[in-house]
Write a protein that holds these residues in place. Structure first.
Motif, PDB file in Angstrom:
ATOM      1  N   THR A  52      17.939  10.460   5.821  1.00  0.00           N
ATOM      2  CA  THR A  52      17.176  11.448   6.582  1.00  0.00           C
ATOM      3  C   THR A  52      16.145  10.766   7.471  1.00  0.00           C
ATOM      4  O   THR A  52      15.978  11.118   8.647  1.00  0.00           O
ATOM      5  N   SER A  53      15.460   9.763   6.930  1.00  0.00           N
ATOM      6  CA  SER A  53      14.485   9.014   7.732  1.00  0.00           C
ATOM      7  C   SER A  53      15.159   8.228   8.843  1.00  0.00           C
ATOM      8  O   SER A  53      14.615   8.099   9.952  1.00  0.00           O
ATOM      9  N   LEU A  54      16.349   7.685   8.569  1.00  0.00           N
ATOM     10  CA  LEU A  54      17.087   6.960   9.611  1.00  0.00           C
ATOM     11  C   LEU A  54      17.515   7.904  10.725  1.00  0.00           C
ATOM     12  O   LEU A  54      17.471   7.539  11.910  1.00  0.00           O
ATOM     13  N   ALA A  55      17.936   9.113  10.359  1.00  0.00           N
ATOM     14  CA  ALA A  55      18.282  10.097  11.391  1.00  0.00           C
ATOM     15  C   ALA A  55      17.071  10.382  12.275  1.00  0.00           C
ATOM     16  O   ALA A  55      17.190  10.493  13.503  1.00  0.00           O
ATOM     17  N   GLN A  56      15.890  10.487  11.665  1.00  0.00           N
ATOM     18  CA  GLN A  56      14.666  10.699  12.447  1.00  0.00           C
ATOM     19  C   GLN A  56      14.381   9.503  13.354  1.00  0.00           C
ATOM     20  O   GLN A  56      13.937   9.672  14.498  1.00  0.00           O
ATOM     21  N   LEU A  57      14.612   8.288  12.847  1.00  0.00           N
ATOM     22  CA  LEU A  57      14.419   7.089  13.664  1.00  0.00           C
ATOM     23  C   LEU A  57      15.333   7.125  14.886  1.00  0.00           C
ATOM     24  O   LEU A  57      14.880   6.893  16.027  1.00  0.00           O
ATOM     25  N   PHE A  58      16.605   7.411  14.681  1.00  0.00           N
ATOM     26  CA  PHE A  58      17.554   7.415  15.792  1.00  0.00           C
ATOM     27  C   PHE A  58      17.228   8.535  16.783  1.00  0.00           C
ATOM     28  O   PHE A  58      17.313   8.343  18.003  1.00  0.00           O
ATOM     29  N   ASP A 102       0.806  -1.225   0.000  1.00  0.00           N
ATOM     30  CA  ASP A 102       0.000   0.000   0.000  1.00  0.00           C
ATOM     31  C   ASP A 102       0.838   1.274   0.000  1.00  0.00           C
ATOM     32  O   ASP A 102       0.321   2.345  -0.341  1.00  0.00           O
ATOM     33  N   HIS A 103       2.116   1.180   0.386  1.00  0.00           N
ATOM     34  CA  HIS A 103       2.893   2.401   0.595  1.00  0.00           C
ATOM     35  C   HIS A 103       4.120   2.543  -0.302  1.00  0.00           C
ATOM     36  O   HIS A 103       4.764   3.596  -0.295  1.00  0.00           O
ATOM     37  N   PHE A 104       4.467   1.547  -1.057  1.00  0.00           N
ATOM     38  CA  PHE A 104       5.698   1.603  -1.849  1.00  0.00           C
ATOM     39  C   PHE A 104       5.444   2.167  -3.241  1.00  0.00           C
ATOM     40  O   PHE A 104       4.497   1.770  -3.916  1.00  0.00           O
ATOM     41  N   SER A 105       6.306   3.092  -3.667  1.00  0.00           N
ATOM     42  CA  SER A 105       6.296   3.582  -5.052  1.00  0.00           C
ATOM     43  C   SER A 105       7.671   4.130  -5.372  1.00  0.00           C
ATOM     44  O   SER A 105       8.426   4.528  -4.479  1.00  0.00           O
ATOM     45  N   LEU A 106       8.014   4.125  -6.657  1.00  0.00           N
ATOM     46  CA  LEU A 106       9.291   4.681  -7.105  1.00  0.00           C
ATOM     47  C   LEU A 106       9.093   6.134  -7.519  1.00  0.00           C
ATOM     48  O   LEU A 106       8.041   6.516  -8.019  1.00  0.00           O
ATOM     49  N   ARG A 107      10.121   6.948  -7.315  1.00  0.00           N
ATOM     50  CA  ARG A 107      10.004   8.400  -7.500  1.00  0.00           C
ATOM     51  C   ARG A 107      10.320   8.821  -8.933  1.00  0.00           C
ATOM     52  O   ARG A 107      11.337   8.428  -9.499  1.00  0.00           O
ATOM     53  N   PRO A 108       9.480   9.690  -9.530  1.00  0.00           N
ATOM     54  CA  PRO A 108       9.829  10.265 -10.827  1.00  0.00           C
ATOM     55  C   PRO A 108      10.874  11.359 -10.668  1.00  0.00           C
ATOM     56  O   PRO A 108      10.977  12.000  -9.619  1.00  0.00           O
ATOM     57  N   LEU A 109      11.657  11.585 -11.698  1.00  0.00           N
ATOM     58  CA  LEU A 109      12.651  12.653 -11.705  1.00  0.00           C
ATOM     59  C   LEU A 109      11.986  13.915 -12.232  1.00  0.00           C
ATOM     60  O   LEU A 109      11.410  13.918 -13.324  1.00  0.00           O
ATOM     61  N   ALA A 110      12.012  14.979 -11.482  1.00  0.00           N
ATOM     62  CA  ALA A 110      11.288  16.198 -11.825  1.00  0.00           C
ATOM     63  C   ALA A 110      11.652  16.707 -13.226  1.00  0.00           C
ATOM     64  O   ALA A 110      12.823  16.732 -13.607  1.00  0.00           O
ATOM     65  N   LEU A 111      10.652  17.059 -13.970  1.00  0.00           N
ATOM     66  CA  LEU A 111      10.760  17.683 -15.293  1.00  0.00           C
ATOM     67  C   LEU A 111      11.173  16.733 -16.393  1.00  0.00           C
ATOM     68  O   LEU A 111      11.218  17.109 -17.565  1.00  0.00           O
ATOM     69  N   PHE A 112      11.508  15.525 -16.075  1.00  0.00           N
ATOM     70  CA  PHE A 112      11.946  14.575 -17.088  1.00  0.00           C
ATOM     71  C   PHE A 112      11.124  13.297 -16.970  1.00  0.00           C
ATOM     72  O   PHE A 112      10.693  12.910 -15.899  1.00  0.00           O
ATOM     73  N   ASP A 113      10.934  12.638 -18.094  1.00  0.00           N
ATOM     74  CA  ASP A 113      10.178  11.392 -18.092  1.00  0.00           C
ATOM     75  C   ASP A 113      11.107  10.233 -17.724  1.00  0.00           C
ATOM     76  O   ASP A 113      11.331   9.300 -18.489  1.00  0.00           O
ATOM     77  N   VAL A 114      11.693  10.334 -16.509  1.00  0.00           N
ATOM     78  CA  VAL A 114      12.633   9.334 -16.011  1.00  0.00           C
ATOM     79  C   VAL A 114      12.257   9.014 -14.570  1.00  0.00           C
ATOM     80  O   VAL A 114      11.875   9.899 -13.809  1.00  0.00           O
ATOM     81  N   ALA A 153       3.096   1.790  15.199  1.00  0.00           N
ATOM     82  CA  ALA A 153       2.203   0.629  15.232  1.00  0.00           C
ATOM     83  C   ALA A 153       2.966  -0.645  14.914  1.00  0.00           C
ATOM     84  O   ALA A 153       2.743  -1.698  15.540  1.00  0.00           O
ATOM     85  N   TYR A 154       3.891  -0.560  13.945  1.00  0.00           N
ATOM     86  CA  TYR A 154       4.672  -1.737  13.580  1.00  0.00           C
ATOM     87  C   TYR A 154       5.556  -2.195  14.742  1.00  0.00           C
ATOM     88  O   TYR A 154       5.614  -3.391  15.065  1.00  0.00           O
ATOM     89  N   ILE A 155       6.267  -1.269  15.370  1.00  0.00           N
ATOM     90  CA  ILE A 155       7.173  -1.631  16.472  1.00  0.00           C
ATOM     91  C   ILE A 155       6.391  -2.286  17.605  1.00  0.00           C
ATOM     92  O   ILE A 155       6.824  -3.301  18.175  1.00  0.00           O
ATOM     93  N   GLU A 156       5.230  -1.736  17.941  1.00  0.00           N
ATOM     94  CA  GLU A 156       4.414  -2.314  19.014  1.00  0.00           C
ATOM     95  C   GLU A 156       3.920  -3.711  18.641  1.00  0.00           C
ATOM     96  O   GLU A 156       3.945  -4.634  19.468  1.00  0.00           O
ATOM     97  N   ALA A 157       3.480  -3.883  17.377  1.00  0.00           N
ATOM     98  CA  ALA A 157       2.993  -5.192  16.936  1.00  0.00           C
ATOM     99  C   ALA A 157       4.119  -6.214  16.920  1.00  0.00           C
ATOM    100  O   ALA A 157       3.927  -7.389  17.293  1.00  0.00           O
ATOM    101  N   ASN A 158       5.311  -5.800  16.513  1.00  0.00           N
ATOM    102  CA  ASN A 158       6.455  -6.709  16.468  1.00  0.00           C
ATOM    103  C   ASN A 158       6.842  -7.163  17.875  1.00  0.00           C
ATOM    104  O   ASN A 158       7.113  -8.351  18.107  1.00  0.00           O
ATOM    105  N   LEU A 199       9.770   4.136   7.651  1.00  0.00           N
ATOM    106  CA  LEU A 199      10.458   5.016   8.591  1.00  0.00           C
ATOM    107  C   LEU A 199       9.857   6.415   8.607  1.00  0.00           C
ATOM    108  O   LEU A 199       9.843   7.086   9.645  1.00  0.00           O
ATOM    109  N   SER A 200       9.390   6.892   7.458  1.00  0.00           N
ATOM    110  CA  SER A 200       8.854   8.252   7.360  1.00  0.00           C
ATOM    111  C   SER A 200       7.382   8.341   7.758  1.00  0.00           C
ATOM    112  O   SER A 200       6.813   9.429   7.801  1.00  0.00           O
ATOM    113  N   ASP A 201       6.769   7.198   8.053  1.00  0.00           N
ATOM    114  CA  ASP A 201       5.365   7.150   8.475  1.00  0.00           C
ATOM    115  C   ASP A 201       5.344   7.021   9.997  1.00  0.00           C
ATOM    116  O   ASP A 201       5.407   5.915  10.545  1.00  0.00           O
ATOM    117  N   GLU A 202       5.254   8.145  10.697  1.00  0.00           N
ATOM    118  CA  GLU A 202       5.397   8.140  12.151  1.00  0.00           C
ATOM    119  C   GLU A 202       4.384   7.223  12.828  1.00  0.00           C
ATOM    120  O   GLU A 202       4.737   6.418  13.693  1.00  0.00           O
TER     121      GLU A 202
END
Length: 440
Positions: A84-90, A54-66, A316-321, A308-311
């Protein structure tokens, strides 16, 4: 004649044969998940499959069809969004004394490759890293296979483990080592004991390394996999090396490094993603030169980053684990108590150490396992491992000797296996050894 290989390749042939034998044993196990041997958590697989769908997608490159994630990415130190997300986790869960920033993190394709690169940056070939025994056997391969870095184990009696007396045994091993020690490894939560270190012991490790001018590497890959149980209702909580005030301890922050990864807390051994935290800029720059050999793939980086970026989703995942680990631990310890098998209670990670020595001390077991009454305990340990791994049982136990346990006859038992698979494995052991079956 066969074409010759380099001296390096010839030296590593024995290690390759060990890996081959390990693969043969593992392929003979009754399930591909190999429930008794590998420290994997399959309890949360379904949860994560649905989440990533439900949450995974690949990022488009801005202004280009890549699609940006089909390119080489934005940094050789690892995907910037992931770091950046890992820094937030820590910052959110490891309670660092100083906030962690993305530019202090280097991501790589799995923790063992990072350990290999870090080892060669801290220790010269032929020299050694010091670590308390027992310890995770993968360090021997990760450090020795590429750069001939030795792992010097310091035997720590069980009753003195996780106390400041542990450092006395490291001091003794340092004095008696036949080679130069350049770094110390600390595994917290510890593998294979599955327990966390108190703050005063972490501080003692830091002072020990400062006193002897050694680097300290803290492997914290099981940091969020802590749980309570009937055995340990109020366990020692996880305390990260990042949380210490190193200045007040008189310890240079440039000698203290932390490792983390996706494989354990996030149930994803096969995704291959790990990270190093260091404030040693010279070390960081050195590792950039070899980081190209172990980058995290873009899909893996985005998968991990999505959680990691979904607070709310991360909490919820950590508690369930943790709840799933507690339930699985209670299940396996009930089975062990029913069969009067001693074990060391754990409160973190995916495993516990089980003592088969009383069973193997019974000469009657020799008729079942195929050893003579005068066989030593090491031979009896090997006989039990071999007997259970062969058909019709085909259940693989991880021998304590592989973890450098202080005496033979112990096995590391992974309990973070789905209930159905675990019960099949336990039933196979019961039938193989002629035990009565626990009705669960």
């Amino acid at each position: 004649m066969e074409p010759t290989l380099s001296q390096f390749a010839e030296t590593r042939r024995k290690d390759g044969l060990k890996v081959k034998r390990h693969e043969e044993v593992m392929s003979n196990a009754f399930s591909e998940s190999n429930p008794e041997a590998v420290a994997e958590n399959s309890l949360m697989t379904g949860y994560l499959m649905n989440y990533f769908k439900d949450h995974f997608s690949l990022r488009p490159l801005a202004l280009f069809d890549v699609v940006k994630d089909f390119t080489y990415g934005d940094s050789l130190a690892g995907n910037l969004r992931l770091r950046t997300s890992l820094a937030q986790l820590f910052n959110g869960y490891f309670k660092p004394f100083k906030p962690v920033s993305a530019d202090e993190l280097m991501a790589g394709g799995g923790l063992l490759p990072i350990i290999g690169q870090l080892g060669r940056a801290l220790v010269d070939p032929g020299n050694a890293i010091l670590i308390a025994r027992p310890y995770y056997h993968g360090f021997d391969m990760a450090l020795g296979a590429l750069d001939n870095i030795k792992v010097q184990g310091a035997h720590v009696p069980l009753h003195e483990a996780f106390t400041t007396k542990e450092l006395d045994h490291l001091e003794l091993a340092l004095r008696e080592a036949g080679t130069k020690i350049q770094a110390v490894f600390l595994v917290n939560p510890q593998n294979p004991y599955g327990r966390c270190y108190p703050k005063e012991v972490l501080e003692a490790y830091c002072r020990f390394c400062e006193q002897h001018d050694l680097h300290l590497v803290s492997d914290e890959i099981y940091a969020l996999s802590t749980f309570c149980s009937r055995d340990v209702p109020t366990p020692q909580p996880f305390i990260s090396i990042l949380s210490l005030d190193l200045d007040s301890l008189g310890v240079k922050e440039s000698r203290v490094h932390m490792l983390y990864g996706m494989s354990k807390d996030f149930d994803a051994n096969g995704f291959r993603a790990g990270v190093l935290h260091t404030r040693n800029r010279t070390l960081y720059q050195s590792l950039l030169a070899t980081s190209i050999f172990s980058n995290v793939s873009s899909p893996t980086a985005e998968l991990w980053n999505s959680l990691l970026s979904d607070e709310r989703g991360l909490k919820a995942y950590i508690e369930a684990n943790r709840a799933a680990l507690m339930e699985a631990y209670e299940h396996i310890t009930e089975w062990l108590r029913f069969h009067d098998i001693p074990y060391i209670p754990s409160s973190a990670g995916h495993f516990l150490m089980v003592n088969f020595r009383p069973l193997l001390s019974q000469d009657s077991m020799g008729h079942v396992l195929g050893y003579e009454n005068d066989a030593g305990m090491a031979a009896r340990e090997t006989a039990l491992l071999s007997y259970l791994s062969r058909p019709p049982c085909r259940v693989v136990l991880a021998p304590g000797s592989g973890m450098h346990m202080f005496e033979p006859g112990w096995f590391r038992l992974t309990f973070s296996i789905s209930r159905g698979v675990m019960d099949i494995a336990l039933g196979k052991i019961e039938r193989a050894l002629g035990w009565s079956k626990l009705q669960m």
